[in-house]
Design a protein around this motif. Structure first.
Motif, PDB file in Angstrom:
ATOM      1  N   LEU A 255      34.708  -8.477  28.993  1.00  0.00           N
ATOM      2  CA  LEU A 255      34.914  -8.423  27.546  1.00  0.00           C
ATOM      3  C   LEU A 255      34.097  -9.485  26.819  1.00  0.00           C
ATOM      4  CD1 LEU A 255      38.740  -7.726  27.490  1.00  0.00           C
ATOM      5  CD2 LEU A 255      36.927  -6.154  26.805  1.00  0.00           C
ATOM      6  N   VAL A 256      33.966 -10.633  27.474  1.00  0.00           N
ATOM      7  CA  VAL A 256      33.208 -11.711  26.838  1.00  0.00           C
ATOM      8  C   VAL A 256      31.759 -11.284  26.630  1.00  0.00           C
ATOM      9  CG1 VAL A 256      32.242 -14.010  27.232  1.00  0.00           C
ATOM     10  CG2 VAL A 256      34.679 -13.630  27.511  1.00  0.00           C
ATOM     11  N   SER A 257      31.291 -10.388  27.531  1.00  0.00           N
ATOM     12  CA  SER A 257      29.907  -9.935  27.395  1.00  0.00           C
ATOM     13  C   SER A 257      29.712  -9.187  26.075  1.00  0.00           C
ATOM     14  CB  SER A 257      29.522  -9.064  28.582  1.00  0.00           C
ATOM     15  OG  SER A 257      30.279  -7.875  28.555  1.00  0.00           O
ATOM     16  N   LEU A 258      30.831  -8.783  25.462  1.00  0.00           N
ATOM     17  CA  LEU A 258      30.738  -8.102  24.167  1.00  0.00           C
ATOM     18  C   LEU A 258      30.583  -9.095  23.022  1.00  0.00           C
ATOM     19  CD1 LEU A 258      33.733  -5.621  24.449  1.00  0.00           C
ATOM     20  CD2 LEU A 258      31.331  -4.991  24.400  1.00  0.00           C
ATOM     21  N   ARG A 259      30.747 -10.368  23.345  1.00  0.00           N
ATOM     22  CA  ARG A 259      30.880 -11.375  22.307  1.00  0.00           C
ATOM     23  C   ARG A 259      29.799 -11.286  21.229  1.00  0.00           C
ATOM     24  NH1 ARG A 259      30.740 -17.390  24.131  1.00  0.00           N
ATOM     25  NH2 ARG A 259      28.550 -16.883  24.351  1.00  0.00           N
ATOM     26  N   ASP A 260      28.571 -11.173  21.674  1.00  0.00           N
ATOM     27  CA  ASP A 260      27.496 -11.233  20.699  1.00  0.00           C
ATOM     28  C   ASP A 260      27.120  -9.875  20.115  1.00  0.00           C
ATOM     29  OD1 ASP A 260      27.410 -13.997  21.030  1.00  0.00           O
ATOM     30  OD2 ASP A 260      26.200 -13.748  22.854  1.00  0.00           O
ATOM     31  N   LEU A 261      27.854  -8.838  20.534  1.00  0.00           N
ATOM     32  CA  LEU A 261      27.607  -7.519  19.947  1.00  0.00           C
ATOM     33  C   LEU A 261      28.496  -7.359  18.719  1.00  0.00           C
ATOM     34  CD1 LEU A 261      27.610  -5.414  23.231  1.00  0.00           C
ATOM     35  CD2 LEU A 261      25.628  -6.148  21.892  1.00  0.00           C
ATOM     36  N   ARG A 270      30.658  -0.899  10.315  1.00  0.00           N
ATOM     37  CA  ARG A 270      30.883  -2.285  10.731  1.00  0.00           C
ATOM     38  C   ARG A 270      32.327  -2.684  10.421  1.00  0.00           C
ATOM     39  NH1 ARG A 270      31.351  -6.853  12.640  1.00  0.00           N
ATOM     40  NH2 ARG A 270      29.799  -8.524  12.476  1.00  0.00           N
ATOM     41  N   ILE A 271      33.015  -3.178  11.420  1.00  0.00           N
ATOM     42  CA  ILE A 271      34.382  -3.675  11.241  1.00  0.00           C
ATOM     43  C   ILE A 271      34.337  -5.191  11.350  1.00  0.00           C
ATOM     44  CG2 ILE A 271      36.762  -3.554  12.089  1.00  0.00           C
ATOM     45  CD1 ILE A 271      35.608  -0.836  11.230  1.00  0.00           C
ATOM     46  N   GLN A 272      35.055  -5.847  10.446  1.00  0.00           N
ATOM     47  CA  GLN A 272      35.087  -7.303  10.541  1.00  0.00           C
ATOM     48  C   GLN A 272      36.289  -7.724  11.382  1.00  0.00           C
ATOM     49  OE1 GLN A 272      35.085  -9.201   6.727  1.00  0.00           O
ATOM     50  NE2 GLN A 272      33.700 -10.785   7.452  1.00  0.00           N
ATOM     51  N   LEU A 273      36.037  -8.435  12.452  1.00  0.00           N
ATOM     52  CA  LEU A 273      37.138  -8.926  13.282  1.00  0.00           C
ATOM     53  C   LEU A 273      37.276 -10.429  13.091  1.00  0.00           C
ATOM     54  CD1 LEU A 273      36.760  -6.978  16.651  1.00  0.00           C
ATOM     55  CD2 LEU A 273      38.166  -6.442  14.652  1.00  0.00           C
ATOM     56  N   LEU A 274      38.453 -10.823  12.609  1.00  0.00           N
ATOM     57  CA  LEU A 274      38.688 -12.236  12.299  1.00  0.00           C
ATOM     58  C   LEU A 274      39.767 -12.786  13.217  1.00  0.00           C
ATOM     59  CD1 LEU A 274      38.947 -11.320   8.558  1.00  0.00           C
ATOM     60  CD2 LEU A 274      37.027 -12.593   9.520  1.00  0.00           C
ATOM     61  N   HIS A 289      35.225 -16.019  21.312  1.00  0.00           N
ATOM     62  CA  HIS A 289      35.533 -14.598  21.419  1.00  0.00           C
ATOM     63  C   HIS A 289      34.778 -13.748  20.409  1.00  0.00           C
ATOM     64  CE1 HIS A 289      39.216 -16.229  23.502  1.00  0.00           C
ATOM     65  NE2 HIS A 289      38.664 -15.445  24.394  1.00  0.00           N
ATOM     66  N   GLY A 290      33.856 -14.374  19.726  1.00  0.00           N
ATOM     67  CA  GLY A 290      33.003 -13.619  18.819  1.00  0.00           C
ATOM     68  C   GLY A 290      33.671 -13.162  17.533  1.00  0.00           C
ATOM     69  N   ALA A 291      34.549 -13.995  16.968  1.00  0.00           N
ATOM     70  CA  ALA A 291      35.190 -13.630  15.699  1.00  0.00           C
ATOM     71  C   ALA A 291      34.195 -13.754  14.553  1.00  0.00           C
ATOM     72  CB  ALA A 291      36.400 -14.526  15.449  1.00  0.00           C
ATOM     73  N   ILE A 533      40.490 -10.401  20.432  1.00  0.00           N
ATOM     74  CA  ILE A 533      39.312  -9.873  19.735  1.00  0.00           C
ATOM     75  C   ILE A 533      38.374  -9.050  20.637  1.00  0.00           C
ATOM     76  CG2 ILE A 533      37.182 -10.565  18.520  1.00  0.00           C
ATOM     77  CD1 ILE A 533      38.889 -12.587  16.994  1.00  0.00           C
ATOM     78  N   PRO A 534      38.047  -9.528  21.837  1.00  0.00           N
ATOM     79  CA  PRO A 534      37.126  -8.734  22.665  1.00  0.00           C
ATOM     80  C   PRO A 534      37.654  -7.322  22.958  1.00  0.00           C
ATOM     81  CG  PRO A 534      37.345 -10.949  23.547  1.00  0.00           C
ATOM     82  CD  PRO A 534      38.360 -10.834  22.465  1.00  0.00           C
ATOM     83  N   GLU A 535      38.938  -7.207  23.275  1.00  0.00           N
ATOM     84  CA  GLU A 535      39.504  -5.885  23.557  1.00  0.00           C
ATOM     85  C   GLU A 535      39.437  -4.998  22.326  1.00  0.00           C
ATOM     86  OE1 GLU A 535      43.459  -5.778  25.083  1.00  0.00           O
ATOM     87  OE2 GLU A 535      42.912  -6.637  27.020  1.00  0.00           O
ATOM     88  N   ILE A 536      39.755  -5.574  21.175  1.00  0.00           N
ATOM     89  CA  ILE A 536      39.742  -4.790  19.938  1.00  0.00           C
ATOM     90  C   ILE A 536      38.313  -4.351  19.620  1.00  0.00           C
ATOM     91  CG2 ILE A 536      40.182  -4.890  17.450  1.00  0.00           C
ATOM     92  CD1 ILE A 536      42.498  -6.825  18.175  1.00  0.00           C
ATOM     93  N   LYS A 537      37.405  -5.255  19.876  1.00  0.00           N
ATOM     94  CA  LYS A 537      36.003  -4.919  19.632  1.00  0.00           C
ATOM     95  C   LYS A 537      35.579  -3.734  20.516  1.00  0.00           C
ATOM     96  CE  LYS A 537      32.864  -8.220  18.857  1.00  0.00           C
ATOM     97  NZ  LYS A 537      31.890  -9.295  19.205  1.00  0.00           N
ATOM     98  N   LYS A 538      36.071  -3.796  21.746  1.00  0.00           N
ATOM     99  CA  LYS A 538      35.763  -2.724  22.697  1.00  0.00           C
ATOM    100  C   LYS A 538      36.237  -1.374  22.126  1.00  0.00           C
ATOM    101  CE  LYS A 538      35.064  -1.301  27.096  1.00  0.00           C
ATOM    102  NZ  LYS A 538      33.677  -1.180  27.490  1.00  0.00           N
TER     103      LYS A 538
END
Lengths: 581, 112
Positions: A255-261, A270-274, A289-291, A533-538
Motif C-alpha cells: 500500500l505504501v507503494s501507492l503513496r506517491d500516486l 481526483r479525490i482529495q484524501l486528508l 501515507h501520502g495525505a 489512507i493507502p487502503e482508501i486510495k487503493k
C-alpha cells in the motif's frame, strides 16, 4: 501459555519483550544486563543502597523526635537491613555472575527472604515479611528513580504492559521502540484508545488484572485485531503470529507503494484524501501515507493532562509545527471540542451535567468562555501566514452560533491588525456538521461558510440517539444506518448546490467499506486516520464514479443498517477481494 | 610459602538462653547482628537445626528463636573469644541499648 481477552482498540500484531508498569507506576524490571554494564549496574546498586539508608535515617530521626525512641527502633532495624552485608553479597553476586539487573536481583532476593518469614509459624515472625517488602520497595524506588518518565525513554523494542496509560503517556510513546501496548483498564471510546489508533501501534485495553503474571523481558504477543494478549506463548503460537505480522507488513508495504500516486478514480476524477490528526507528531504519518493535507486537526490534547490553560504561544507553537511540516498543503484546525469538565477553569458554573453530550461543550463552551476562545483564534490566525490554514467550528447546531463565532473571529482579526501581527484575512472558515439540526438547516449554513465537514462519529450518535459507550445500546450505533446515509446525502447535495467544498471526517470515512458509498454521494474529499489512507486510495484508484453512484443509489433504497452494511461489503469484495475484511 | 595451618584459627563456642518474651524479634536481631558485625571473626548462630550467619539481620531474624530457646554462638577468627563473650552478654542482659546511656535515666524509664 496464557491468553487474555480485552478490547481491540488498534489493529495489528506485535511481538516483543514486555516493559511492565504496575499499579503504582513501578516499572517491573527487565531481568538481565549486558556483561559490560555490570560495573555500572553495581555502582547503581551502591547508590540506591546509600540513598535508601539516608532516607531511612531521616525517617528514624523524625520518628524518634516526634514519637519517641521505641518507635524509631524499627527504622534502626530497617537501616541494618539495607546495609546487611549478606544481602549485599548476594545482590552483587547475582549482578556480577548471573548478569541480573539490580532491580531484578533486589526483587528476587528480598522476595525469597520475605517468603521465609511468611512460612514461619509465629505470627510475630511471619509479619516481618512486611518489613522486608518495605525494604524491597524502597530499594526499587531508588533504583528506578522517576520511572514513569522512562516510558518515553525506552531505547529497545518493547511492548508496554500497564495498569493504565494516560493519553499523554500514550502519545509520548516512542513509535520506534514501542511496538504495542496493553492496559488492564480502559474502554473503546477512551482517549487512550484513540491515541493508540493515531500512533498506529497494536493495542488492547480492558483485559482485567494480569500484571502480576508477567515480568520485564518476557515475550508477549499482542493481537490488536482480535483483542488478545498472549503471555508465555509456545513456539507454535509465536510462529503463527510471526507469519501473521509478516503478512501485515507485506500488505502495508504494497500500500505504501501507492503513496506517491494520486488518489484518482479509474475514470480520472481526483479525490482529495486528508488525514485526521490529534498530535503534532502525526503530521509525519500523514506525509508517510501520502495525505493531501490535514482534514481534521483536533486541538484537545492541548487541554488534556494539564490543569492550566494553554497559552496563546503554546497553541501557536504546535499549529506552526503542523502547518510548516505540511508545507502548503491544507490544514484544517478545529477549535476546542471538549466538555466543560475537561477544560481547566471553566467548570465551576455547573458542577455536574446529567447529559454531558447534550450539555455545555465544544463551540457552546467556547462562546461562553471568550478569553479562552480568543486565545485559540489568535494563535490559529497567527499560524495562518505559514501555509494553507483553515478554521473549523465543532458541534454547531444553530446559525446564531456560527454568526457569533465569525463575529468573534473578525474581532480578533482587528486586534491583530492593530498590533501589526500578520495573518491571512481570507482564512477559510467552516464548520463540522454533526448535529441533525445543522443538516436540516444546511442550505442556510452553506451560504455563510467556505466549507463544511461531516463529522460522522457525533452525527451517528445524535441522529440515532445512542451513546456508543453504553453497552446495552451500542449495537444501534451504526454508520450504515439509512438515516445516517440520508443525512450525509442531504449535506453533500446542499454543499454542491452552493458550490461549497464538503468533506467527511470520522471513523466512517476511515473505513474502506464506505469509500464507494461516499464517492457515490458526491464526496470528493475524505478525511481519515492516516494509516487508512493507502487502503482508501487503493479503492479510489480502482472504482469509477458511475460505479460508486450506482452503489449510493442502491444503498439509499435499503431500509435497515444491516442490509446497507452487507451490501457495501459485498460490493467492495467484488471489486477488491484483498480488501474485503 | 607454606600454607597456614587451619589449626591456628581461633574458635569459640557458647550457649545462651533467649529471655526476651518475644524471642529474637526485630530489635534483638538488629542489636545482635550489629554487634556481631563489629568483630572480624566469622559468626554462626544456631537454634535447633537452623544455622545462620550472625552478621545478617535477615538470617538472625529467620532463626525465629522463641523465648526460652537455647541458641549456640560459634565464632571463628582472631577475636573469636571476645565475640562470643560480647554476644552472650548481650543476650543474657536481654538486649540493652548499645550506646552508653547519656540521658538521665530517672526521667525516662520509670513510668507506670
Amino acid at each position: 501459555m496464557q491468553r487474555l481477552e480485552g478490547i481491540a482498540v488498534s489493529p495489528g500484531v506485535a511481538i516483543g519483550e514486555a516493559f511492565v508498569v504496575d499499579h503504582e507506576g513501578f516499572r517491573i524490571p527487565r531481568r538481565f544486563v549486558t556483561r559490560d554494564a555490570v560495573e555500572a549496574e553495581l555502582d547503581r546498586l551502591s547508590q540506591a543502597v546509600d540513598a535508601s539508608a539516608e532516607q531511612i535515617e531521616r525517617n528514624r530521626d523524625r520518628v524518634c523526635a516526634e514519637l519517641g525512641k521505641e518507635y524509631g527502633a524499627i527504622f534502626t532495624a530497617h537501616l541494618q537491613m539495607v546495609r546487611d552485608r549478606k544481602l549485599r553479597g548476594e545482590l552483587d553476586e547475582m549482578i556480577r555472575d548471573r548478569h541480573y539487573s539490580p532491580e531484578y536481583a533486589v526483587s528476587r532476593v528480598l522476595r525469597r527472604y520475605a517468603k521465609v518469614f511468611e512460612g514461619l509459624e509465629s505470627r510475630y515472625f511471619s509479619e516481618r515479611a512486611n518489613d522486608i517488602v518495605d525494604i524491597e520497595k524502597r530499594l526499587l524506588r531508588n533504583l528506578l528513580g522517576r520511572r514513569r518518565e522512562e516510558l518515553s525513554h525506552v531505547t529497545s523494542p518493547v511492548v508496554v504492559l500497564a495498569h493504565n496509560l494516560t493519553p499523554s503517556e500514550t502519545a509520548n510513546l516512542d513509535r520506534r521502540f514501542v511496538r504495542g501496548f496493553v492496559t488492564e483498564i480502559g474502554g473503546p471510546g477512551g482517549h487512550t484508545a484513540i491515541v493508540a489508533g493515531a500512533l498506529e501501534i497494536p493495542a488492547v485495553v480492558g483485559t482485567g488484572p494480569f500484571l502480576t503474571d508477567v515480568s520485564g523481558g518476557d515475550l508477549v504477543i499482542i493481537d490488536g485485531d482480535h483483542g488478545l494478549v498472549i503471555l508465555q506463548p509456545d513456539e507454535e503460537t509465536i510462529a503463527r503470529y510471526r507469519h501473521e505480522a509478516e503478512e501485515q507488513r507485506t500488505m502495508r508495504a504494497r500500500l505504501v507503494s501507492l503513496r506517491d500516486l494520486p488518489a484518482e478514480t479509474a475514470d480520472g476524477v481526483r479525490i482529495q484524501l486528508l488525514g485526521n490528526i490529534e498530535f503534532p507528531g502525526e503530521v509525519d504519518h500523514c506525509l508517510e501515507h501520502g495525505a493531501d493535507g490535514v482534514g481534521l486537526y483536533r486541538t484537545e490534547f492541548l487541554y488534556l493532562g494539564t490543569d492550566k490553560r494553554p497559552s496563546e504561544d503554546e497553541h501557536y507553537e504546535v499549529y506552526a509545527q503542523v502547518v510548516k511540516t505540511m508545507g502548503g498543503r491544507p490544514v484544517v484546525i478545529r477549535t476546542l471540542d471538549l466538555g466543560a469538565d475537561k477544560v481547566p477553569g471553566t467548570n465551576p458554573v455547573l458542577d455536574e451535567e446529567a447529559n454531558p453530550f447534550l450539555g455545555l461543550r465544544s463551540i457552546r463552551l467556547s462562546l461562553r468562555n471568550l478569553p479562552l476562545f480568543r486565545t485559540q483564534l489568535r494563535a490559529i490566525l497567527r499560524a495562518s501566514v505559514l501555509g494553507d490554514v483553515r478554521i473549523m467550528f465543532p458541534l454547531v447546531s444553530t446559525l446564531l452560533e456560527i454568526r457569533q463565532a465569525k463575529m468573534l473571529l473578525g474581532d480578533v482579526m482587528e486586534d491583530l491588525e492593530e498590533r501589526g501581527v500578520p495573518f491571512n484575512r481570507d482564512i477559510p472558515v467552516g464548520m463540522m456538521v454533526e448535529v441533525p439540526a445543522a443538516v436540516m438547516m444546511i442550505d442556510q449554513f452553506v451560504q455563510e461558510l467556505d466549507f463544511i465537514s461531516v463529522g460522522t462519529n457525533d452525527l451517528i450518535q445524535y441522529t440515532l440517539a445512542v451513546d456508543r459507550g453504553n453497552r446495552d445500546v451500542a449495537s444501534l450505533y451504526n454508520a450504515s444506518d439509512p438515516a445516517v446515509v440520508k443525512l450525509i446525502d442531504m449535506a453533500a447535495r446542499a454543499a454542491r448546490r452552493a458550490q461549497v467544498p464538503v468533506n467527511v471526517c470520522g471513523q466512517m470515512s476511515s473505513s474502506t467499506s464506505y469509500t464507494m458509498l461516499l464517492l457515490g454521494l458526491g464526496l470528493r474529499q475524505l478525511s481519515a486516520t492516516p494509516a487508512a489512507i493507502p487502503e482508501i486510495k487503493k479503492v479510489c484508484r480502482t472504482v469509477t464514479i458511475p460505479q460508486c453512484e450506482a452503489v449510493a443509489v442502491r444503498a439509499l433504497e435499503l431500509e435497515n443498517a444491516r442490509d446497507v452494511k452487507n451490501y457495501l461489503k459485498e460490493e467492495l469484495k467484488r471489486l477488491l477481494p484483498e480488501l474485503g475484511h | 610459602m607454606p600454607r597456614m595451618p587451619t589449626m591456628n584459627v581461633k574458635q569459640s563456642v557458647a550457649h545462651v538462653v533467649m529471655r526476651d518474651p518475644l524471642g529474637m524479634h526485630m530489635r534483638p536481631a538488629q542489636l545482635f547482628s550489629e554487634l556481631a558485625t563489629t568483630f572480624t571473626s566469622e559468626i554462626v548462630v544456631r537454634c535447633d537445626t537452623v544455622k545462620v550467619d550472625g552478621k545478617s539481620i535477615f538470617e538472625v531474624l529467620a532463626l525465629a528463636a522463641e523465648c526460652g530457646a537455647v541458641i549456640t554462638i560459634e565464632a571463628k577468627g582472631d577475636d573469636a573469644d571476645q565475640a562470643t563473650a560480647a554476644l552472650v552478654e548481650l543476650v543474657e542482659n536481654n538486649f540493652p541499648e548499645p550506646t552508653p546511656v547519656k540521658d538521665n535515666k530517672a526521667d525516662g524509664d520509670t513510668t507506670g
